[in-house]
Scaffold this active site. Structure first.
Site, PDB file in Angstrom:
ATOM      1  N   LYS A   9       0.818  -1.221   0.000  1.00 56.84           N
ATOM      2  CA  LYS A   9       0.000   0.000   0.000  1.00 56.84           C
ATOM      3  C   LYS A   9       0.851   1.270   0.000  1.00 56.84           C
ATOM      4  CE  LYS A   9      -0.785  -0.488   4.969  1.00 56.84           C
ATOM      5  NZ  LYS A   9       0.283   0.422   5.393  1.00 56.84           N
ATOM      6  N   THR A  10       2.011   1.261   0.671  1.00 65.42           N
ATOM      7  CA  THR A  10       2.867   2.452   0.668  1.00 65.42           C
ATOM      8  C   THR A  10       3.355   2.744  -0.741  1.00 65.42           C
ATOM      9  OG1 THR A  10       3.579   1.963   2.933  1.00 65.42           O
ATOM     10  CG2 THR A  10       4.917   3.519   1.685  1.00 65.42           C
ATOM     11  N   ASP A 192      -3.340   7.104   4.536  1.00 60.31           N
ATOM     12  CA  ASP A 192      -2.899   5.730   4.777  1.00 60.31           C
ATOM     13  C   ASP A 192      -3.503   5.222   6.086  1.00 60.31           C
ATOM     14  OD1 ASP A 192      -1.549   3.377   4.433  1.00 60.31           O
ATOM     15  OD2 ASP A 192       0.402   4.149   5.072  1.00 60.31           O
ATOM     16  N   GLU A 193      -3.579   3.885   6.231  1.00 59.10           N
ATOM     17  CA  GLU A 193      -4.096   3.250   7.455  1.00 59.10           C
ATOM     18  C   GLU A 193      -5.458   3.832   7.834  1.00 59.10           C
ATOM     19  OE1 GLU A 193      -2.727   0.706   8.457  1.00 59.10           O
ATOM     20  OE2 GLU A 193      -0.549   0.783   8.272  1.00 59.10           O
ATOM     21  N   GLN A 223      -7.331  -5.178   9.790  1.00 59.11           N
ATOM     22  CA  GLN A 223      -6.234  -4.734  10.651  1.00 59.11           C
ATOM     23  C   GLN A 223      -6.638  -3.557  11.542  1.00 59.11           C
ATOM     24  OE1 GLN A 223      -2.063  -5.018   9.028  1.00 59.11           O
ATOM     25  NE2 GLN A 223      -3.145  -5.031   7.071  1.00 59.11           N
ATOM     26  N   ARG A 574       2.791 -10.519  10.108  1.00 63.52           N
ATOM     27  CA  ARG A 574       4.108  -9.864  10.184  1.00 63.52           C
ATOM     28  C   ARG A 574       5.185 -10.787   9.638  1.00 63.52           C
ATOM     29  NH1 ARG A 574       2.354  -5.756   9.429  1.00 63.52           N
ATOM     30  NH2 ARG A 574       0.459  -6.961   9.251  1.00 63.52           N
TER      31      ARG A 574
END
Length: 643
Positions: A9-10, A192-193, A223, A574
């Site tokens: 996504k970044t 973002d997020e 998330q 992770r």
């Protein structure tokens, strides 16, 4: 954009920024990329710089929500009845304020009140509305404290972190002209997020986007793990309702983890109701088997995990930084820290004491805050009493009575002639000498290099000598080294960003030097699942996976259980290459032992897991396990000597 874990996504955000500038001809200063942590903002800024070049990238706003809010408040301070040099109080400062207002209340009660007021602020409830909405004695008392707390903040010309979002939103709703100006300045938003936004942050984005609605929101409902601090997963659903033309794009290819890890993650999260259907997939191969180890107790778990970690690193010739030990709560770290220290394995502890929370850094920061804002009473109190100048609580209380009657700050009050009627002459002379010193430094701080002003400050107050008088030599040396690091960091930052000391002071509360210093360290990462979000590691040990810990014993009602499941999902995703789960059959709680059972989440991960340990095949005794560990350490040592 619905972006699953590890789906890049970044990169999507940075590519979109580049597309807006290079293909659409958007002026860089009209673009804002907003995220949640300083580290994420720094990473995004670096990627955009590589993509566009430094010159064009510098014009783009890349920041956290809070840093953007602080920037808006600085530039629009007069509309909020603040001066541009207002102070930003950190959690320690606000805790002290609440402790003073609540007098003899225990820390648990203070935290509960502070948390309740924070949630009210994030929901845009002022003290009056909070009192009307309060349920029960605790909330009613908290609402009354809220009113006093707000008056204190205004008197100090200070804001807390929640205000950095709340006050700009209030301003935009109250002043259409100010909102229009900012809508024209920031025309394209990339958030973002997004699943971590609270009501206040959602409204800030909505107001800035305005009727043009030129925004990209990137998030993942699976998330969302911050409901306890006000994050609202419903913000994702609200987007589709309030923006019917919104285009939903799913990113389902995971570039991080193996198929086996993703299969377990998908199976687990499938037990939650879905806002949006998605299923992660990967081309990284099937991957290592997921190990689930039953351990006798917490000490055995730590021994087993560290032994496996050492063996895996030795076999693969890897780095310590390839490994992470993740857990539900900070209290679980202690036994793993001991094992890592015993085996001389370097490690980093996320969620430990921040660099800026160290007493010596808070001492120097108090001086900087006072230079920037003479109305900052907490900063004045700390600075005027550190190092000791013969000024104690009785003197400050007398000055406080006089300042309260005059409705002015402590710093301003000490220069008034009337202060002599309340404060003894010797102590008043000492404080006035201190005040004159601060005023001299303040005038220098706007025109001279930050480093030289800081060096003169430290020499003038004799801080190094005071540290060695107040502490044993090893502790004093460590504290002084921290101060030197802080001064060097600020001096370099001033040179690189062409900022004076007052400008740097206004951003200190919004940066985390600890993150920056630790990024390149070759060390095992110990972190809570909350702190690990956004990170990735080749090998992950997820520990304490048992009922009562994960899920937490106080989170078993349906809504909280769903968030606990998402927390487990975050931990699983992770891992890039290998995942190890462990749980204890018995765990010590205080002086008592309690029997434990494996978390329900393990069964929900599917059947592609390998189980080991437990009563049936536990080692005959702990000495045998320790002997094996000693043999392995000897093998490592001989291998190192051979090289």
């Amino acid at each position: 954009m619905l972006a699953g874990a590890g789906s890049g996504k970044t990169r999507v955000i940075t590519q979109k920024v580049a597309y807006l500038v290079e293909e659409c001809g958007v002026t860089p200063s009209h673009i804002a990329a907003i995220t949640f942590t300083n580290k994420a903002a720094r990473e995004m800024r670096e990627r955009i710089g590589k993509q566009l070049g430094a010159a064009r990238a510098d014009g783009i706003t890349v920041s956290t929500f809070h840093a953007l809010g602080a920037r808006i408040l600085r530039l629009e301070a007069k509309h909020c009845r603040l001066k541009p040099g207002f102070s930003i109080l950190d959690s320690g400062d606000t805790s002290n304020l609440f402790q003073d207002m609540l007098k003899n209340a225990d820390k648990g009660h203070v935290r509960a009140v502070q948390s309740r007021i924070s949630l009210w602020k994030n929901s845009l409830l002022d003290p009056e509305a909070a009192l009307a909405a309060a349920e029960g004695d605790l909330e009613s008392a908290a609402a009354r404290i809220y009113a006093d707390y707000e008056k204190t903040l205004r008197a100090y010309q200070a804001v807390d972190f929640d205000d950095l979002i709340r006050l700009p939103v209030n301003l935009f709703e109250r002043e259409p002209e100010v909102l229009s100006r900012w809508q024209g300045r920031l025309r394209y938003l990339l958030v973002d997020e997004y699943q971590d936004t609270n009501r206040c942050q959602y409204l800030m984005m909505k107001l800035l986007a305005g009727p043009r609605a030129a925004f990209t929101a990137v998030g993942d409902d699976d998330q969302s793990i911050y409901a306890w601090r006000g994050a609202d997963i419903e913000n994702l659903r609200t987007l589709t309702e309030e923006y019917p033309l919104l285009k939903v794009i799913k990113l389902e290819q995971n570039y991080r983890s193996t198929t086996r890890i993703l299969k377990a993650a998908n199976a687990l999260i499938g037990h939650n109701p879905k806002l949006f259907e998605k299923r992660l997939w990967s081309e990284r191969g099937h991957g290592d088997v997921i190990q689930v180890n039953a351990c006798r107790d917490g000490e055995h778990e730590a021994e087993l995990v560290v032994a496996r970690l050492m063996a895996q690193r030795f076999e693969q010739r890897g780095k310590w930084a390839d490994f992470a030990i993740l857990y539900r709560g900070n209290h679980q770290a202690r036994s793993f820290e001991k094992q890592l220290r015993d085996h001389k394995i370097p490690y980093l502890l996320s969620g430990g004491q921040s660099f800026f929370d160290k007493a010596e850094i808070k001492d120097i920061t108090a001086y900087l805050r006072l230079l920037a804002n003479g109305d900052d009473d907490p900063a004045f109190i700390r600075a005027v009493t550190t190092p000791k100048r013969g000024i104690g609580g009785t003197t400050l209380e007398a000055l406080g009575r006089y300042a309260g009657g005059r409705q002015t700050s402590l710093f301003s009050a000490l220069f008034e002639a009337g202060a002599a009627t309340q404060v003894p002459a010797r102590q008043l002379d000492s404080m006035r000498e201190f005040g004159t010193f601060i005023n001299r430094l303040s005038s220098r701080a706007t025109v001279e290099p930050a480093g030289s002003v800081l060096e003169d400050l430290l020499r003038a107050i004799g801080y190094e000598g005071w540290l060695f008088e107040a502490h044993e030599p090893p502790e004093a040396e460590n504290k002084w080294a921290n101060v030197r690091d802080f001064v060097l960091w600020l001096a370099n930052k001033g040179t690189e960003e062409n900022k004076n000391l007052l400008e740097l002071t206004q951003t200190v509360a919004l940066v985390s030097m600890l993150e920056k210093n630790q990024e390149d360290a070759d060390a095992v990462q110990l972190a809570t699942l909350h702190a690990a979000k956004g990170l990735e590691f080749r090998h992950v040990f997820l520990v304490g996976v048992e009922e009562g810990i994960l899920p937490h014993r106080e989170s078993l009602d349906p809504a909280k259980l769903e968030e606990e499941r998402r927390l487990m999902y975050v931990g699983i995703t992770r891992a890039q290459q290998s995942l190890h789960l462990s749980w204890c059959e018995k765990r010590k709680q205080g002086r008592e032992w309690r029997d434990c059972i494996v978390s329900r989440f393990v069964a929900e991960m599917g059947d592609d897991l390998k189980f080991a340990g437990g009563k049936s095949d536990a080692p005959a005794d702990r000495d045998a396990g320790r002997a094996k560990l000693a043999q392995f350490r000897a093998l490592l040592a001989s291998s190192k000597n051979a090289n």
